[in-house]
Design a protein around this motif. Structure first.
Motif, short mmCIF file in Angstrom:
data_model
loop_
_atom_site.label_atom_id
_atom_site.label_comp_id
_atom_site.label_asym_id
_atom_site.label_seq_id
_atom_site.Cartn_x
_atom_site.Cartn_y
_atom_site.Cartn_z
N ILE A 289 0.74 -1.24 0.01
CA ILE A 289 -0.06 -0.01 0.00
C ILE A 289 0.84 1.14 -0.14
O ILE A 289 0.54 2.35 -0.64
N ASP A 290 1.92 1.12 0.84
CA ASP A 290 2.92 2.51 0.94
C ASP A 290 3.51 2.69 -0.55
O ASP A 290 3.48 3.68 -0.96
N LEU A 291 3.92 1.78 -1.25
CA LEU A 291 4.44 1.72 -2.40
C LEU A 291 3.63 2.19 -3.49
O LEU A 291 3.83 2.83 -4.47
N LEU A 292 2.46 1.65 -3.55
CA LEU A 292 1.38 2.07 -4.65
C LEU A 292 0.93 3.25 -4.51
O LEU A 292 0.90 4.09 -5.37
N LEU A 293 0.77 3.93 -3.23
CA LEU A 293 0.50 5.43 -3.24
C LEU A 293 1.47 6.17 -3.45
O LEU A 293 1.11 7.53 -3.63
N ARG A 294 2.84 5.77 -3.17
CA ARG A 294 3.91 6.80 -4.03
C ARG A 294 4.03 6.48 -5.40
O ARG A 294 5.02 7.25 -5.77
N ASN A 295 3.56 5.69 -6.04
CA ASN A 295 3.77 5.11 -7.33
C ASN A 295 2.07 5.40 -8.15
O ASN A 295 1.69 4.32 -8.42
N PRO A 296 1.53 6.55 -8.45
CA PRO A 296 0.33 6.68 -8.90
C PRO A 296 0.06 5.87 -10.16
O PRO A 296 -1.19 5.52 -10.30
N VAL A 297 0.79 5.78 -11.01
CA VAL A 297 0.73 5.43 -12.36
C VAL A 297 0.54 3.98 -12.16
O VAL A 297 -0.38 3.17 -12.68
N VAL A 298 1.25 3.18 -11.35
CA VAL A 298 1.11 1.70 -10.97
C VAL A 298 -0.19 1.72 -10.08
O VAL A 298 -1.03 0.69 -10.37
N LEU A 299 -0.57 2.48 -9.20
CA LEU A 299 -1.66 2.39 -8.64
C LEU A 299 -2.95 2.43 -9.63
O LEU A 299 -3.84 1.54 -9.45
N THR A 410 -5.08 -11.08 -4.25
CA THR A 410 -6.28 -11.15 -4.06
C THR A 410 -6.92 -10.05 -3.16
O THR A 410 -7.65 -9.20 -3.45
N ILE A 411 -6.15 -9.83 -2.11
CA ILE A 411 -6.40 -8.76 -0.98
C ILE A 411 -6.19 -7.24 -1.76
O ILE A 411 -7.03 -6.40 -1.67
N LEU A 412 -4.76 -7.24 -2.66
CA LEU A 412 -4.68 -5.89 -3.16
C LEU A 412 -5.75 -5.60 -4.13
O LEU A 412 -5.94 -4.32 -4.06
N ARG A 413 -6.29 -6.54 -4.84
CA ARG A 413 -7.04 -5.96 -5.87
C ARG A 413 -8.30 -5.43 -5.01
O ARG A 413 -8.94 -4.49 -5.63
N VAL A 414 -8.87 -5.70 -3.91
CA VAL A 414 -9.65 -5.10 -3.18
C VAL A 414 -9.52 -3.86 -2.47
O VAL A 414 -10.01 -2.83 -2.71
N LEU A 415 -8.28 -3.79 -1.79
CA LEU A 415 -8.07 -2.59 -1.14
C LEU A 415 -7.63 -1.56 -2.02
O LEU A 415 -7.70 -0.24 -1.68
N VAL A 416 -7.08 -1.64 -3.28
CA VAL A 416 -6.68 -0.60 -4.22
C VAL A 416 -7.87 0.31 -4.61
O VAL A 416 -7.83 1.34 -4.91
N ARG A 417 -9.08 -0.30 -4.33
CA ARG A 417 -10.35 0.43 -4.60
C ARG A 417 -10.64 1.46 -3.61
O ARG A 417 -11.54 2.45 -3.78
N SER A 418 -10.04 1.55 -2.46
CA SER A 418 -10.41 2.46 -1.19
C SER A 418 -9.84 3.51 -1.66
O SER A 418 -8.62 4.02 -2.02
N PRO A 419 -10.64 4.86 -1.21
CA PRO A 419 -10.10 6.24 -1.75
C PRO A 419 -9.33 6.59 -0.38
O PRO A 419 -9.83 7.22 0.44
#
Length: 450
Positions: A289-299, A410-419
């Protein structure tokens, strides 16, 4: 257990330091403090100063020679199991996991336990767990507080504990489940201290009594686990076979001579699955989650993948997360006879360390290693054999590797949808605790209103 095999292997005497490659001359406690503060940074500095390989000493472990090039790492992790003993290297974990843990066994006992544990991690079983893991993830994300900073590591530990309680234990007694929710997290914390500080944990420092606290917490959890094991043994065979949780499958499993696993075996393997599958996955998710939020293109691309799309990219993201932030920074072996690694012979009794964290951050293995780039695993460049090894390698490769990657995706697919957004943009420090590399501040988020 009816077998007469002694699960323990006598440790050979430690060799003198004069027979080993150069390394830091700091006392072992100072070396472990250095690792705790900057685990990957300190490894890179030692490698730059002493070259490949170098020697380290930390409490609880004998002198260890550290390797990081894929060619030499391969020799360490694929060495003959009767000479390269992983169980001996993991012996400091015995106090936490027990004498029958898959991680602390060697030889025939290890192969026997591994054979019993393999069926629950089969690919078809993983798919059966998918819907349950998604449901638990959605339930967790729905209760994140609005407009108030919260620690991701605490939330991920709670989520992965629920997965353990449902998928591994299959506990239906809500009172017992609540008790484990309350008792397991403090036990995991105590276990980190006991393992990380080695023999130093046996000493009291005023009110700080690491070993006593750990043993009290361990005994309380053991009482609950043994009660659940006894209850599960009373389930009729037909009903037991219809259950999908791992404990039920292990209760129904038998050794080659037809005997069932003993209570001690079951307890030790359950604790192994908790320690290897709860904290580690929670840590990987927190880093993710830390890495994805610091890399918006990947997110953005992860969000576009949705619940079931673009498996290749999602898997590449998970691989890159485990590369740049390996949860377990090393795997080790203790050799029981002299061996040659590279162009040098090493004496009986020395520990050989494959440094996962160092290998993953070598410029000659992964160009620009500090950059988060999932495309590395989509054919952008060839990943060297044994250059990526977050789950170890050889016959001791983590038995739950496929499940861990499946659960992470599986968990990341769910959590990345959270604002959500990071509450703090400062880089998250990497800290070593126990045998894992964790975010120093726990990664704080704020959930925003849509």
């Amino acid at each position: 257990m009816s077998t007469t095999i002694d699960p323990t292997v006598a440790a050979p005497p430690e060799p003198p330091l004069s027979e080993l490659p150069p390394g830091s001359r700091l006392p072992p406690l100072a070396q472990v403090a250095m690792i705790a503060r900057s685990p990957i940074g300190s490894a890179l500095k030692l490698h730059a100063r002493y070259g490949e390989p170098f020697t380290m000493r930390v409490p609880g472990f004998g002198p260890s020679v550290v390797f990081s090039s894929p060619q030499l790492v391969r020799q360490v992790v694929t060495g003959r199991p009767d000479v390269f003993h992983a169980g001996l290297a993991n012996r400091p974990l015995s106090a936490v996991l027990g004498r029958w843990s898959l991680l602390t066994l060697d030889g025939r006992p290890h192969l026997q336990q591994r054979k019993l544990l393999l069926p629950p991690f089969h690919g078809e079983r993983l798919r059966a767990y998918g819907e349950l893991i998604r449901e638990l993830s959605e339930r967790e994300a729905a209760i994140w507080p609005l407009d108030t900073p919260f620690r991701v590591d605490e939330r991920m530990q709670r989520l992965t504990l629920e997965v353990i309680l449902e998928v591994v234990f299959g506990i239906s007694d809500e009172t017992r489940k609540d008790a484990l929710r309350r008792l397991l997290p403090p036990l995991v914390e105590s276990s980190r201290h006991v393992v990380f500080w080695g023999k130093a944990a046996n000493f009291d420092f005023g009110p700080i009594r690491l070993r006593e606290t750990f043993e009290r917490r361990r005994d309380a959890v053991d009482e609950l686990l043994l009660a659940e094991i006894h209850d599960r043994r009373r389930v009729p065979a037909e009903s037991l076979a219809a259950r999908t949780d791992i404990l039920s499958m292990l209760v129904g499993a038998t050794h080659e001579d037809g005997s069932p696993m003993g209570d001690g075996e079951l307890r030790d393997e359950l604790m192994t699955l908790v320690m290897a599958g709860h904290e580690t996955t929670a840590t990987a998710l927190t880093w993710a989650i830390d890495l994805l939020l610091r890399n918006p293109v990947v997110l953005a691309r992860m969000r576009a993948a949705g619940p079931d799309g673009d498996d290749d990219y999602v898997n590449a993201v998970c691989q890159e997360i485990l590369r740049i932030r390996p949860v377990v920074p090393f795997v080790g072996r203790v050799i029981t006879e002299p061996v040659v690694i590279g162009d040098r012979q090493y004496p009986t009794g020395v520990g050989l360390i494959a440094s996962i964290g160092l290998t993953h951050h070598r410029e000659d293995v992964f160009p620009s290693p500090g950059v988060f780039r999932p495309e590395r695993f989509l054919g952008e460049s060839e990943v060297p054999s044994y250059g990526w090894l977050p789950f170890g390698g050889g016959v001791r490769r983590c038995i739950g590797a496929s499940f861990a990657q499946f659960e992470l995706a599986t968990i990341l697919r769910v959590l990345v949808r959270s604002p959500v957004r990071l509450a703090n943009r400062r880089p998250e420090p990497i800290r070593a605790t126990g045998v894992t590399l964790v975010p120093g501040r726990g990664v704080k988020l704020v959930r925003e209103r849509v």
